[in-house]
Structures are given as C-alpha cells and as structure tokens.
Design an enzyme around this catalytic site. Structure first.
Site, PDB file in Angstrom:
ATOM      1  N   LYS A  10       0.820  -1.210   0.000  1.00 37.10           N
ATOM      2  CA  LYS A  10       0.000   0.000   0.000  1.00 37.10           C
ATOM      3  C   LYS A  10       0.863   1.273   0.000  1.00 37.10           C
ATOM      4  O   LYS A  10       2.080   1.210   0.233  1.00 37.10           O
ATOM      5  CB  LYS A  10      -0.946  -0.042   1.201  1.00 37.10           C
ATOM      6  CG  LYS A  10      -1.942  -1.226   1.148  1.00 37.10           C
ATOM      7  CD  LYS A  10      -2.985  -1.112   2.246  1.00 37.10           C
ATOM      8  CE  LYS A  10      -3.956  -2.293   2.198  1.00 37.10           C
ATOM      9  NZ  LYS A  10      -5.078  -2.112   3.164  1.00 37.10           N
ATOM     10  N   TYR A  50     -12.247  -2.746  -4.111  1.00 37.52           N
ATOM     11  CA  TYR A  50     -12.799  -2.943  -2.767  1.00 37.52           C
ATOM     12  C   TYR A  50     -14.329  -2.920  -2.753  1.00 37.52           C
ATOM     13  O   TYR A  50     -14.938  -2.610  -1.726  1.00 37.52           O
ATOM     14  CB  TYR A  50     -12.245  -1.871  -1.829  1.00 37.52           C
ATOM     15  CG  TYR A  50     -10.830  -2.136  -1.352  1.00 37.52           C
ATOM     16  CD1 TYR A  50     -10.537  -3.272  -0.598  1.00 37.52           C
ATOM     17  CD2 TYR A  50      -9.794  -1.249  -1.620  1.00 37.52           C
ATOM     18  CE1 TYR A  50      -9.251  -3.513  -0.132  1.00 37.52           C
ATOM     19  CE2 TYR A  50      -8.504  -1.476  -1.159  1.00 37.52           C
ATOM     20  CZ  TYR A  50      -8.242  -2.615  -0.412  1.00 37.52           C
ATOM     21  OH  TYR A  50      -6.973  -2.851   0.054  1.00 37.52           O
ATOM     22  N   PHE A  58     -15.852   2.383   6.721  1.00 36.34           N
ATOM     23  CA  PHE A  58     -14.480   2.799   6.418  1.00 36.34           C
ATOM     24  C   PHE A  58     -14.200   2.868   4.915  1.00 36.34           C
ATOM     25  O   PHE A  58     -13.066   3.158   4.513  1.00 36.34           O
ATOM     26  CB  PHE A  58     -13.475   1.862   7.102  1.00 36.34           C
ATOM     27  CG  PHE A  58     -13.628   0.399   6.729  1.00 36.34           C
ATOM     28  CD1 PHE A  58     -13.066  -0.115   5.578  1.00 36.34           C
ATOM     29  CD2 PHE A  58     -14.326  -0.470   7.567  1.00 36.34           C
ATOM     30  CE1 PHE A  58     -13.189  -1.455   5.245  1.00 36.34           C
ATOM     31  CE2 PHE A  58     -14.462  -1.813   7.242  1.00 36.34           C
ATOM     32  CZ  PHE A  58     -13.897  -2.306   6.068  1.00 36.34           C
ATOM     33  N   ARG A  86      -1.093 -14.437   4.274  1.00 38.12           N
ATOM     34  CA  ARG A  86      -1.838 -13.846   5.395  1.00 38.12           C
ATOM     35  C   ARG A  86      -1.063 -13.989   6.703  1.00 38.12           C
ATOM     36  O   ARG A  86      -1.088 -13.100   7.553  1.00 38.12           O
ATOM     37  CB  ARG A  86      -3.235 -14.450   5.491  1.00 38.12           C
ATOM     38  CG  ARG A  86      -4.096 -14.045   4.301  1.00 38.12           C
ATOM     39  CD  ARG A  86      -5.513 -14.548   4.382  1.00 38.12           C
ATOM     40  NE  ARG A  86      -6.294 -13.862   5.404  1.00 38.12           N
ATOM     41  CZ  ARG A  86      -6.827 -12.638   5.249  1.00 38.12           C
ATOM     42  NH1 ARG A  86      -6.633 -11.973   4.128  1.00 38.12           N
ATOM     43  NH2 ARG A  86      -7.520 -12.087   6.208  1.00 38.12           N
ATOM     44  N   THR A  92      -5.145  -7.548  10.401  1.00 36.61           N
ATOM     45  CA  THR A  92      -5.491  -6.316   9.674  1.00 36.61           C
ATOM     46  C   THR A  92      -5.126  -5.079  10.478  1.00 36.61           C
ATOM     47  O   THR A  92      -4.591  -4.114   9.935  1.00 36.61           O
ATOM     48  CB  THR A  92      -7.007  -6.309   9.373  1.00 36.61           C
ATOM     49  OG1 THR A  92      -7.315  -7.497   8.638  1.00 36.61           O
ATOM     50  CG2 THR A  92      -7.408  -5.091   8.562  1.00 36.61           C
ATOM     51  N   ARG A 103       2.779  -6.329   9.066  1.00 34.84           N
ATOM     52  CA  ARG A 103       2.010  -5.213   9.631  1.00 34.84           C
ATOM     53  C   ARG A 103       2.559  -4.782  10.982  1.00 34.84           C
ATOM     54  O   ARG A 103       2.592  -3.580  11.289  1.00 34.84           O
ATOM     55  CB  ARG A 103       0.532  -5.584   9.695  1.00 34.84           C
ATOM     56  CG  ARG A 103      -0.133  -5.486   8.311  1.00 34.84           C
ATOM     57  CD  ARG A 103      -1.446  -6.167   8.260  1.00 34.84           C
ATOM     58  NE  ARG A 103      -2.194  -5.912   7.030  1.00 34.84           N
ATOM     59  CZ  ARG A 103      -3.179  -6.680   6.577  1.00 34.84           C
ATOM     60  NH1 ARG A 103      -3.523  -7.764   7.255  1.00 34.84           N
ATOM     61  NH2 ARG A 103      -3.814  -6.383   5.468  1.00 34.84           N
ATOM     62  N   ASN A 113      -2.127   0.154   6.622  1.00 34.35           N
ATOM     63  CA  ASN A 113      -1.666  -1.118   7.200  1.00 34.35           C
ATOM     64  C   ASN A 113      -0.733  -1.897   6.271  1.00 34.35           C
ATOM     65  O   ASN A 113      -0.653  -3.116   6.332  1.00 34.35           O
ATOM     66  CB  ASN A 113      -2.852  -1.966   7.677  1.00 34.35           C
ATOM     67  CG  ASN A 113      -3.714  -2.491   6.559  1.00 34.35           C
ATOM     68  OD1 ASN A 113      -3.606  -2.037   5.419  1.00 34.35           O
ATOM     69  ND2 ASN A 113      -4.569  -3.449   6.865  1.00 34.35           N
ATOM     70  N   HIS A 116      -2.058  -5.507   1.475  1.00 30.20           N
ATOM     71  CA  HIS A 116      -3.320  -6.228   1.295  1.00 30.20           C
ATOM     72  C   HIS A 116      -2.965  -7.623   0.803  1.00 30.20           C
ATOM     73  O   HIS A 116      -2.007  -7.788   0.045  1.00 30.20           O
ATOM     74  CB  HIS A 116      -4.214  -5.546   0.255  1.00 30.20           C
ATOM     75  CG  HIS A 116      -5.346  -6.421  -0.209  1.00 30.20           C
ATOM     76  ND1 HIS A 116      -6.514  -6.548   0.506  1.00 30.20           N
ATOM     77  CD2 HIS A 116      -5.458  -7.265  -1.274  1.00 30.20           C
ATOM     78  CE1 HIS A 116      -7.296  -7.417  -0.114  1.00 30.20           C
ATOM     79  NE2 HIS A 116      -6.691  -7.869  -1.197  1.00 30.20           N
ATOM     80  N   GLU A 127      -9.305 -11.146  -7.729  1.00 33.03           N
ATOM     81  CA  GLU A 127      -8.424  -9.994  -7.517  1.00 33.03           C
ATOM     82  C   GLU A 127      -7.244 -10.000  -8.495  1.00 33.03           C
ATOM     83  O   GLU A 127      -6.822  -8.944  -8.971  1.00 33.03           O
ATOM     84  CB  GLU A 127      -7.917  -9.988  -6.067  1.00 33.03           C
ATOM     85  CG  GLU A 127      -9.027  -9.689  -5.068  1.00 33.03           C
ATOM     86  CD  GLU A 127      -8.539  -9.591  -3.630  1.00 33.03           C
ATOM     87  OE1 GLU A 127      -9.356  -9.258  -2.773  1.00 33.03           O
ATOM     88  OE2 GLU A 127      -7.333  -9.845  -3.366  1.00 33.03           O
TER      89      GLU A 127
HETATM   90  P1  CMP Z   1      -7.352  -4.836   3.385  1.00 30.53           P
HETATM   91  O1  CMP Z   1      -6.864  -6.219   3.620  1.00 30.53           O
HETATM   92  O2  CMP Z   1      -6.724  -4.088   2.277  1.00 30.53           O
HETATM   93  O3  CMP Z   1      -8.933  -4.881   3.133  1.00 30.53           O
HETATM   94  C1  CMP Z   1      -9.760  -3.789   3.416  1.00 30.53           C
HETATM   95  C2  CMP Z   1      -9.071  -2.712   4.198  1.00 30.53           C
HETATM   96  O4  CMP Z   1      -9.926  -1.815   4.871  1.00 30.53           O
HETATM   97  C3  CMP Z   1      -8.246  -3.342   5.282  1.00 30.53           C
HETATM   98  O5  CMP Z   1      -7.142  -3.991   4.732  1.00 30.53           O
HETATM   99  C4  CMP Z   1      -7.946  -2.123   6.167  1.00 30.53           C
HETATM  100  O6  CMP Z   1      -6.803  -1.413   5.732  1.00 30.53           O
HETATM  101  C5  CMP Z   1      -9.172  -1.222   5.920  1.00 30.53           C
HETATM  102  N1  CMP Z   1      -9.997  -1.085   7.116  1.00 30.53           N
HETATM  103  C6  CMP Z   1     -10.235   0.061   7.780  1.00 30.53           C
HETATM  104  N2  CMP Z   1     -11.041  -0.153   8.819  1.00 30.53           N
HETATM  105  C7  CMP Z   1     -11.333  -1.475   8.837  1.00 30.53           C
HETATM  106  C8  CMP Z   1     -12.116  -2.321   9.685  1.00 30.53           C
HETATM  107  N3  CMP Z   1     -12.772  -1.834  10.740  1.00 30.53           N
HETATM  108  N4  CMP Z   1     -12.171  -3.637   9.397  1.00 30.53           N
HETATM  109  C9  CMP Z   1     -11.519  -4.147   8.322  1.00 30.53           C
HETATM  110  N5  CMP Z   1     -10.761  -3.393   7.480  1.00 30.53           N
HETATM  111  C10 CMP Z   1     -10.658  -2.074   7.740  1.00 30.53           C
END
Ligand code: CMP
Length: 140
Positions: A10, A50, A58, A86, A92, A103, A113, A116, A127
């Site tokens: 990211k 997304y 969010f 993962r 996350t 992370r 974060n 992805h 994806e």
């Molecule tokens: P990612 O794996 O890219 O998928 C969706 C993204 O939304 C996640 O990582 C986070 O960076 C972001 N995000 C922000 N708030 C939340 C939340 N409450 N739960 C999950 N993802 C979140």
C-alpha cells in the site's frame, strides 16, 4: 496445493521505501513473484477493487488512502500461498498483529496497514484478474 494470491504493498509502505524488505519476506517464505507492477490507482479502480466493502463505514477512507500514492501490486505463487501470505502480513489492525509480521513491523494504523492480501483462493482469482491479464502472470 500450489496457489496464487494477490498482494498489494500500500501507499504507506511504498512511501517508507520498504518494497524490497517486504519482497524479501515473501521470498524467504517460499512465495515466488509471478507478476508485478507499480500503479497509481484511480478512484474508480480502488472503488472497484474494494467493491465488497462498499457499504462499510471505512470505505471512503480506504479508497482515499489507496489512491494517496502509488501501490506495488504482485501475484505470489507457492504452496498454500493465500494462507502463507496472510500469516506473513499479520492481523489487519497492526495493534493486533503478531511480532515479526509485516504489519507489526511496517504498519501505522488499520487504514495505513502496509499490505493487502487475498483472503481465500476464490477471491484471489478475482483480484488477480482485476489487475493482470492471464498472459502477464508467469508460472514460477
Ligand atoms: P485490506 O486487507 O486491504 O482490506 C480492506 C481494508 O480496509 C483493510 O485492509 C484495512 O486497511 C481497511 N480497514 C479500515 N477499517 C477497517 C475495519 N474496521 N475492518 C476491516 N478493514 C478495515
């Protein structure tokens, strides 16, 4: 099983200049880079990627963040690649991410974060196809 997964470094991690450090973790875990490109996502591209999160509170912040700078997008291939990636990424929310994960080491917040990764083999296929024509993904 031999799998492929989609990984995105990211904008926060690209800005921190840790693309190589993150690639090194993939390689050391036995994941091979089968496709890669740096890209500045358009708003429409980020929203489409997304789309499953469209109704989440969010969503707008997520899209704004993902278009705040270039990202590094890669297909990783290897045994159990989805789960392996993962595990390398960690939770996350970086506050919950285990020590030594990407992370825990590079992310600042749940929004910024660092990475992805696809959450399942089925989503990985969708994806990967979103960013790479099949002719641009190389068996490794
Ligand atoms: P990612 O794996 O890219 O998928 C969706 C993204 O939304 C996640 O990582 C986070 O960076 C972001 N995000 C922000 N708030 C939340 C939340 N409450 N739960 C999950 N993802 C979140």
């Amino acid at each position: 099983a031999l799998e492929r997964t989609l990984s995105i470094i990211k904008p926060d991690a690209v800005a921190k200049n840790v693309i190589g450090e993150i690639y090194s973790r993939f390689e050391k875990a036995g994941l091979k880079v089968a496709a890669a490109k740096m890209k500045q996502l358009s708003r429409a591209e980020a929203e489409g990627f997304y789309a499953v999160h469209r109704e989440r509170p969010f969503f707008n912040a997520l899209v704004e963040f993902m278009i705040s700078g270039p990202v590094m997008i890669q297909v990783l291939e290897g045994e159990g690649a989805v789960l392996k990636n993962r595990e390398l990424m960690g939770a996350t929310n970086p506050k919950e991410a285990a020590a030594g994960t990407i992370r825990a080491d590079f992310a600042d917040s749940i929004d910024a974060n660092a990475v992805h990764g696809s959450d399942a083999a089925e989503t990985a296929a969708v994806e990967i196809a979103y960013f790479f024509p099949s002719t641009d993904v190389y068996a490794r």
